[in-house]
Design a protein around this motif. Structure first.
Motif, mmCIF file in Angstrom:
data_model
loop_
_atom_site.group_PDB
_atom_site.id
_atom_site.type_symbol
_atom_site.label_atom_id
_atom_site.label_comp_id
_atom_site.label_asym_id
_atom_site.label_seq_id
_atom_site.Cartn_x
_atom_site.Cartn_y
_atom_site.Cartn_z
ATOM 1 N N ILE A 1 0.831 -1.206 0.000
ATOM 2 C CA ILE A 1 0.000 0.000 0.000
ATOM 3 C C ILE A 1 0.868 1.259 0.000
ATOM 4 O O ILE A 1 0.672 2.171 -0.804
ATOM 5 N N VAL A 2 1.836 1.311 0.896
ATOM 6 C CA VAL A 2 2.713 2.477 0.991
ATOM 7 C C VAL A 2 3.510 2.649 -0.303
ATOM 8 O O VAL A 2 3.649 3.768 -0.818
ATOM 9 N N SER A 3 4.008 1.547 -0.850
ATOM 10 C CA SER A 3 4.791 1.615 -2.091
ATOM 11 C C SER A 3 3.979 2.181 -3.242
ATOM 12 O O SER A 3 4.461 3.020 -3.997
ATOM 13 N N SER B 1 12.277 -1.193 0.470
ATOM 14 C CA SER B 1 13.383 -1.377 1.407
ATOM 15 C C SER B 1 13.279 -0.408 2.578
ATOM 16 O O SER B 1 13.422 -0.791 3.745
ATOM 17 N N LEU B 2 13.018 0.850 2.273
ATOM 18 C CA LEU B 2 12.902 1.874 3.307
ATOM 19 C C LEU B 2 11.710 1.609 4.228
ATOM 20 O O LEU B 2 11.815 1.748 5.448
ATOM 21 N N THR B 3 10.588 1.212 3.644
ATOM 22 C CA THR B 3 9.391 0.935 4.440
ATOM 23 C C THR B 3 9.619 -0.256 5.364
ATOM 24 O O THR B 3 9.180 -0.242 6.519
ATOM 25 N N ILE C 1 0.905 6.841 6.360
ATOM 26 C CA ILE C 1 -0.301 7.207 5.616
ATOM 27 C C ILE C 1 -0.648 8.676 5.852
ATOM 28 O O ILE C 1 -1.037 9.388 4.922
ATOM 29 N N PHE C 2 -0.495 9.145 7.074
ATOM 30 C CA PHE C 2 -0.773 10.551 7.355
ATOM 31 C C PHE C 2 0.187 11.464 6.600
ATOM 32 O O PHE C 2 -0.224 12.476 6.025
ATOM 33 N N ILE C 3 1.469 11.109 6.579
ATOM 34 C CA ILE C 3 2.454 11.906 5.836
ATOM 35 C C ILE C 3 2.112 11.915 4.352
ATOM 36 O O ILE C 3 2.135 12.961 3.696
ATOM 37 N N TYR D 1 -0.376 14.303 -0.730
ATOM 38 C CA TYR D 1 -1.446 14.243 -1.725
ATOM 39 C C TYR D 1 -2.397 15.429 -1.593
ATOM 40 O O TYR D 1 -2.881 15.945 -2.597
ATOM 41 N N LEU D 2 -2.664 15.874 -0.386
ATOM 42 C CA LEU D 2 -3.506 17.046 -0.170
ATOM 43 C C LEU D 2 -2.886 18.266 -0.840
ATOM 44 O O LEU D 2 -3.581 19.034 -1.512
ATOM 45 N N ASP D 3 -1.581 18.404 -0.700
ATOM 46 C CA ASP D 3 -0.882 19.508 -1.359
ATOM 47 C C ASP D 3 -0.891 19.335 -2.873
ATOM 48 O O ASP D 3 -1.133 20.294 -3.605
ATOM 49 N N LEU D 4 -0.634 18.121 -3.350
ATOM 50 C CA LEU D 4 -0.574 17.868 -4.792
ATOM 51 C C LEU D 4 -1.925 18.085 -5.466
ATOM 52 O O LEU D 4 -2.012 18.760 -6.482
ATOM 53 N N TRP D 5 -2.972 17.534 -4.915
ATOM 54 C CA TRP D 5 -4.278 17.568 -5.569
ATOM 55 C C TRP D 5 -5.058 18.857 -5.326
ATOM 56 O O TRP D 5 -5.815 19.305 -6.176
ATOM 57 N N TYR D 6 -4.918 19.437 -4.130
ATOM 58 C CA TYR D 6 -5.730 20.607 -3.790
ATOM 59 C C TYR D 6 -4.917 21.841 -3.409
ATOM 60 O O TYR D 6 -5.494 22.863 -3.058
ATOM 61 N N ASN D 7 -3.593 21.729 -3.410
ATOM 62 C CA ASN D 7 -2.720 22.826 -3.048
ATOM 63 C C ASN D 7 -3.096 23.388 -1.674
ATOM 64 O O ASN D 7 -3.188 24.601 -1.482
#
Length: 117
Positions: free
Chosen positions: A14-16, A68-70, A95-97, A102-108
């Motif tokens: 999911i994270v990936s 790997s990082l996750t 998920i919060f991060i 995504y909030l910034d990307l999609w809605y600025n």
């Protein structure tokens, strides 16, 4: 049968997906930002070439790196708060991060913008 390893692999999956999509989307927006200076046919062909020759290899590399990082992050969570609880807490933080990105990307917008309105 439900096992700890399958559960962690599912969370990593999911994270990936979310991280790889976020990064490749940013790359696409940046690289295709020059499309207005080209003829539409050239811009389309350039965009298609970028997708095949840049984004696909980047996707594979980012996916491997993210996985790997996750795993390391989840392992740290496991060591800090216990096997299941630590992994779940680490997942919620990730998920919060990602939600903030995504909030910034999609809605600025930032989380503060949501709290004010």
């Amino acid at each position: 049968m439900f096992t700890y390893r399958k559960f962690v692999n599912f969370l990593i999956f999911i994270v990936s997906i979310l991280v790889v999509n976020l990064i490749t989307d940013r790359i696409t927006v940046y690289l295709l930002g020059y499309k207005h200076s080209l003829h539409p046919a050239k811009a389309t062909l350039t965009g298609m070439a970028i997708m095949v020759f840049i984004l696909y290899p980047a996707y594979n590399w980012i996916d491997d790196f993210c996985e790997s990082l996750t795993k390391k992050y989840f392992n740290a969570g496991k060591n800090a708060a216990g096997k299941i609880t630590g992994v779940i807490l680490a997942f919620i933080v990730l998920i919060f991060i990602l939600f903030l990105f995504y909030l910034d990307l999609w809605y600025n917008k930032s989380i503060l913008d949501l709290m004010v309105n």
